[in-house]
Write an enzyme that holds these catalytic residues in place. Structure first.
Site, PDB file in Angstrom:
ATOM      1  N   ARG A   1       0.857  -0.984   0.081  1.00 26.98           N
ATOM      2  CA  ARG A   1       0.126   0.113   0.052  1.00 26.98           C
ATOM      3  C   ARG A   1       0.770   1.162  -0.029  1.00 26.98           C
ATOM      4  O   ARG A   1       1.130   1.682  -1.067  1.00 26.98           O
ATOM      5  CB  ARG A   1      -1.050  -0.048   1.258  1.00 26.98           C
ATOM      6  CG  ARG A   1      -2.136   1.051   1.126  1.00 26.98           C
ATOM      7  CD  ARG A   1      -1.596   2.499   1.464  1.00 26.98           C
ATOM      8  NE  ARG A   1      -1.208   2.817   2.827  1.00 26.98           N
ATOM      9  CZ  ARG A   1      -0.826   3.928   3.220  1.00 26.98           C
ATOM     10  NH1 ARG A   1      -0.696   4.838   2.473  1.00 26.98           N
ATOM     11  NH2 ARG A   1      -0.420   3.970   4.700  1.00 26.98           N
ATOM     12  N   GLU A   2       1.639   1.746   1.132  1.00 25.52           N
ATOM     13  CA  GLU A   2       2.476   2.630   1.265  1.00 25.52           C
ATOM     14  C   GLU A   2       3.530   2.344   0.114  1.00 25.52           C
ATOM     15  O   GLU A   2       3.774   3.448  -0.576  1.00 25.52           O
ATOM     16  CB  GLU A   2       3.149   2.818   2.458  1.00 25.52           C
ATOM     17  CG  GLU A   2       4.034   4.178   2.841  1.00 25.52           C
ATOM     18  CD  GLU A   2       3.131   5.267   2.993  1.00 25.52           C
ATOM     19  OE1 GLU A   2       2.347   5.597   3.683  1.00 25.52           O
ATOM     20  OE2 GLU A   2       3.714   6.197   2.243  1.00 25.52           O
TER      21      GLU A   2
ATOM     22  N   HIS B   1      -6.462   0.051   2.927  1.00 22.51           N
ATOM     23  CA  HIS B   1      -6.341   1.352   3.675  1.00 22.51           C
ATOM     24  C   HIS B   1      -7.173   2.296   2.625  1.00 22.51           C
ATOM     25  O   HIS B   1      -6.990   2.408   1.464  1.00 22.51           O
ATOM     26  CB  HIS B   1      -5.003   1.710   3.422  1.00 22.51           C
ATOM     27  CG  HIS B   1      -4.422   2.997   4.026  1.00 22.51           C
ATOM     28  ND1 HIS B   1      -4.406   4.141   3.063  1.00 22.51           N
ATOM     29  CD2 HIS B   1      -4.186   3.479   5.069  1.00 22.51           C
ATOM     30  CE1 HIS B   1      -4.069   5.403   3.594  1.00 22.51           C
ATOM     31  NE2 HIS B   1      -3.951   4.934   4.882  1.00 22.51           N
TER      32      HIS B   1
ATOM     33  N   ARG C   1      -9.575  -0.273  11.782  1.00 22.63           N
ATOM     34  CA  ARG C   1      -8.672   0.575  12.402  1.00 22.63           C
ATOM     35  C   ARG C   1      -9.110   2.241  11.945  1.00 22.63           C
ATOM     36  O   ARG C   1      -9.426   2.279  10.633  1.00 22.63           O
ATOM     37  CB  ARG C   1      -7.366   0.559  11.645  1.00 22.63           C
ATOM     38  CG  ARG C   1      -6.065   1.173  12.288  1.00 22.63           C
ATOM     39  CD  ARG C   1      -5.658   2.470  11.832  1.00 22.63           C
ATOM     40  NE  ARG C   1      -6.037   2.899  10.493  1.00 22.63           N
ATOM     41  CZ  ARG C   1      -5.000   3.358   9.640  1.00 22.63           C
ATOM     42  NH1 ARG C   1      -3.688   3.075   9.662  1.00 22.63           N
ATOM     43  NH2 ARG C   1      -5.332   3.862   8.363  1.00 22.63           N
TER      44      ARG C   1
ATOM     45  N   THR D   1       2.198  11.923   8.946  1.00 21.38           N
ATOM     46  CA  THR D   1       1.895  11.972   7.588  1.00 21.38           C
ATOM     47  C   THR D   1       3.238  12.675   6.774  1.00 21.38           C
ATOM     48  O   THR D   1       3.521  12.390   5.694  1.00 21.38           O
ATOM     49  CB  THR D   1       0.653  12.411   7.049  1.00 21.38           C
ATOM     50  OG1 THR D   1      -0.509  11.592   7.823  1.00 21.38           O
ATOM     51  CG2 THR D   1       0.341  12.175   5.761  1.00 21.38           C
TER      52      THR D   1
ATOM     53  N   HIS E   1       2.222   5.219  12.389  1.00 22.52           N
ATOM     54  CA  HIS E   1       2.705   5.202  11.026  1.00 22.52           C
ATOM     55  C   HIS E   1       3.636   6.416  10.830  1.00 22.52           C
ATOM     56  O   HIS E   1       3.070   7.505  11.045  1.00 22.52           O
ATOM     57  CB  HIS E   1       1.505   5.760  10.204  1.00 22.52           C
ATOM     58  CG  HIS E   1       1.610   5.665   8.699  1.00 22.52           C
ATOM     59  ND1 HIS E   1       1.779   4.215   8.047  1.00 22.52           N
ATOM     60  CD2 HIS E   1       1.773   6.514   7.862  1.00 22.52           C
ATOM     61  CE1 HIS E   1       1.895   4.898   6.696  1.00 22.52           C
ATOM     62  NE2 HIS E   1       2.042   6.036   6.620  1.00 22.52           N
TER      63      HIS E   1
ATOM     64  N   HIS F   1       6.606   8.908   8.712  1.00 26.65           N
ATOM     65  CA  HIS F   1       7.272   9.213   7.443  1.00 26.65           C
ATOM     66  C   HIS F   1       8.844   9.504   7.905  1.00 26.65           C
ATOM     67  O   HIS F   1       8.752   9.989   8.773  1.00 26.65           O
ATOM     68  CB  HIS F   1       6.648   9.771   6.667  1.00 26.65           C
ATOM     69  CG  HIS F   1       5.560   9.307   5.859  1.00 26.65           C
ATOM     70  ND1 HIS F   1       5.782   9.074   4.526  1.00 26.65           N
ATOM     71  CD2 HIS F   1       4.280   8.878   6.310  1.00 26.65           C
ATOM     72  CE1 HIS F   1       4.802   8.584   4.165  1.00 26.65           C
ATOM     73  NE2 HIS F   1       3.633   8.319   5.008  1.00 26.65           N
TER      74      HIS F   1
ATOM     75  N   HIS G   1      38.973  -0.860  16.815  1.00 30.49           N
ATOM     76  CA  HIS G   1      37.618  -1.659  16.945  1.00 30.49           C
ATOM     77  C   HIS G   1      37.834  -3.133  16.690  1.00 30.49           C
ATOM     78  O   HIS G   1      37.781  -3.878  17.314  1.00 30.49           O
ATOM     79  CB  HIS G   1      36.816  -1.121  15.817  1.00 30.49           C
ATOM     80  CG  HIS G   1      35.963   0.199  16.276  1.00 30.49           C
ATOM     81  ND1 HIS G   1      34.957   0.374  15.966  1.00 30.49           N
ATOM     82  CD2 HIS G   1      36.359   1.256  16.719  1.00 30.49           C
ATOM     83  CE1 HIS G   1      34.369   1.663  16.520  1.00 30.49           C
ATOM     84  NE2 HIS G   1      35.367   2.228  16.938  1.00 30.49           N
TER      85      HIS G   1
END
Lengths: 401, 401
Positions: free
Chosen positions: B43-44, B103, B163, B197, B224, B226, B313
């Site tokens: 979806r996204e 969605h 949801r 968003t 959610h 971004h 390291h």
């Protein structure tokens, strides 16, 4: 049967939203309006798997960082190799605005070599976690403190700026490092550093440690975050960065991501102090030097950072970019792109493209051609000229009918 | 004159460090030991600039996500196009363990189409910020709540999981969304969602909003995030992800970065629930589908995620990997690499490589050849076989002398 109707009712008038809606409530330790950048591309960045910087490249990068406006430039330990020592001298003599630092082990030998190299400041580091004391240098906390105070008093006699940092701070005994930092603060260091050397700290853990430390020392506090668990930006105020985040393993806080964060958190200070329009060129310079591609999703400069695709997003972006953009691309000398080449586009985005092409249509006609575009996009990926030609031929038919 | 002497004094015996030293102090809203993943690559991820998923690819990705063990798979709104509707039906009928969600906008039309597509759950979303109400759908909060309750009661009659999320939650009026969420919680939704968003929230802002919301609703809370400002992982518990973080603009919380975070924060739950060894294959599948390179610094699977270079390291890593690794590469079916091909290498790393090659030398001899390697590395980049041949020829000379 899908709801694509749009309400035309107006929003009841109300006060305007705050200029920077993402301003968090400030607290007493907040330093977001006067943070400084310790840029470590030429030290931490040299620990990146692909890095080999010759002198010419180091000088180019140092000058670009200086022009960008970073406050400090940190260099590899001059004890690493003869050339590292020579490069330290060369860059210290460039007469840059940024202060030149080198990052050395908390040894008298390293400290003396750093002073010979002519740097403005020395970043002292020693491992304080049980892991590092057992498997790296084998020193007890008492020995660490004794050595630290000797090295610090030597550096003070040489008038260089001093930062003292523990390595792997988040896996060190909190009481151990607080007593150590209290001692070096009293001895007069300029900064103490918190280093998430292995990259496992969360923003809240960082906040808790910095808040506690703020109550113990009077000097500045520097943070060094590794990105192994994707948390390297969050929470930082005095921060170590490298261009594109290059460093040991997955690297540290990327300069660009930090700028993206701070231009939202402290817009005036950030925009007035740093030449944000130089970010892309700076990242390109370093990416070429270490032969990597800039990640597709790199903050600000990633190719899709300002591309809007979903119809519902595109519609609002066209009406007001703030609806779906927290960053204004123009601040970084970049521009946005609204894609209409997919099945998830919407008729508002298509209308705007039609207008760009000078094709006049009614909303009904735009909705019709949008359906055609979605139909095509269901079958195969579309390029911008594909959709343009669909628009043009549809418009042509309209003229002819 | 540089201090490369090593103290042999032992560390005073003390209790072992906690098994997971990065465990933060838990508080009452913490859900780190029972979080769920809502995987939104389909979806996204379809809103990512480069995405075009045909049905076959979508099915492959859905099956791979299911095999990885994600809890939910979120699909594009079936109203986006005819094929989107068909693909929704196809994936809902695969009989996967993961629940299938779609969605959709908070419209009755969208909700009905979602039910026709046969999904297990519907993610309702509507913009509540002044920006989106003014420039996107133009609805007042009263109208939003009225529509929401109608759509919710319809979906309940259809026995699908619900949801309800506001869009751009962090720029919405807090009182507005709290009253709205209180109403939909009473109406019986399964989850309410907080969506950053535009990608501007900090971890602390997120924590504050979730904590407040936790006091207002009894249902689950979904987040959610971004990634526009590099903060998308931090602070999440119920979280939306996509493979490699692909999505609108710079995308959202990457599945891999979230796994890296949670394998540190909640090791047992995360390792027992998700097939972490499948991560790399899953990312490769999606990267190929959208034609991007996996970023050089991608958490866990980036090519340098487990490469150690600096001498200090390398020495400690060879003694105990935990010294500089918060993630065990083997958990993800990967391995580490200690580089000795640079001027910042150290004699302990070189000794270990010599041993790997079966070349016996005294520490003094190893330090001597290390100096040679640093000398060469000052001049040009070295490959592993360059350093190996330096080691071999040096060792040969030793035999002959």
């Amino acid at each position: 049967m899908c709801g694509n109707e749009e309400s035309n009712s107006t929003v009841p008038s109300q006060r305007a939203p705050p200029a920077t809606p993402y301003q968090a409530v400030q607290d007493y330790i907040s330093n977001v309006n006067s943070y400084k950048i310790i840029e470590s591309t030429l030290r931490e960045g040299e620990q990146f798997a692909n890095s080999f910087f010759d002198t010419e490249t180091k000088v180019k990068i140092a000058k670009a960082l200086d022009s960008f406006g970073v406050d400090y430039i940190e260099l590899t330990n001059p004890c690493s190799s003869e050339q590292s020592f020579q490069d330290c001298k060369t860059i210290s003599n460039l007469g840059l605005k940024a202060k030149i630092l080198t990052h050395v082990r908390c040894h008298m030998g390293d400290a003396k070599r750093a002073v010979e190299a002519g740097v403005d400041g020395v970043d002292l580091v020693i491992g304080t976690s049980r892991y590092l004391r057992e498997y790296s240098h084998g020193k007890s906390m008492e020995m660490i403190q004794k050595t630290a105070l000797e090295v610090i008093s030597y550096l003070q006699s040489q008038n260089v700026e001093i930062r003292f940092s523990s390595e792997d701070s988040f896996r060190s005994d909190l009481v151990d490092i607080l007593s150590l930092y209290k001692a070096v603060d009293r001895a007069g260091v300029h900064r103490v550093g918190i280093a998430d050397t292995v990259g496992g700290a969360t923003p809240r853990m960082t906040y808790d440690v910095v808040r506690t430390l703020r109550g113990v020392v009077g000097c500045d506090i520097e943070c060094h975050f590794h990105d192994d668990t994707g948390c390297s930006v969050a929470g930082a105020t005095h921060v170590d960065t490298s261009v594109l985040g290059i460093g040991e393993r997955n690297g540290i806080t990327p300069l660009g991501a930090f700028m993206a964060r701070m231009v939202v958190t402290a817009p005036e200070y950030t925009k007035s102090k740093y030449n944000l329009k130089e970010l892309k060129a700076l990242e390109t310079l370093v990416a070429d030097a270490v032969e990597i591609n800039i990640p597709f999703n790199n903050p600000v400069t990633g190719f899709c950072a300002f591309t809007h695709k979903a119809g519902i997003h595109a519609k609002a972006i066209l009406a007001n970019p703030s609806t779906y953009e927290i960053l204004d691309p123009e601040v970084f000398g970049l521009s946005r792109y609204v894609s209409i080449n997919s099945r998830i586009t919407g008729w508002n985005a298509v209308r705007s493209r039609a207008e760009q092409l000078g094709l006049s249509m009614t909303d009904e006609q735009v909705k019709e051609v949008t359906a055609k575009i979605k139909q095509m996009a269901d079958i195969r990926p579309l390029a911008i000229d594909d959709t343009d030609s669909i628009l043009r031929s549809f418009h042509l038919e309209l003229q002819q009918s």
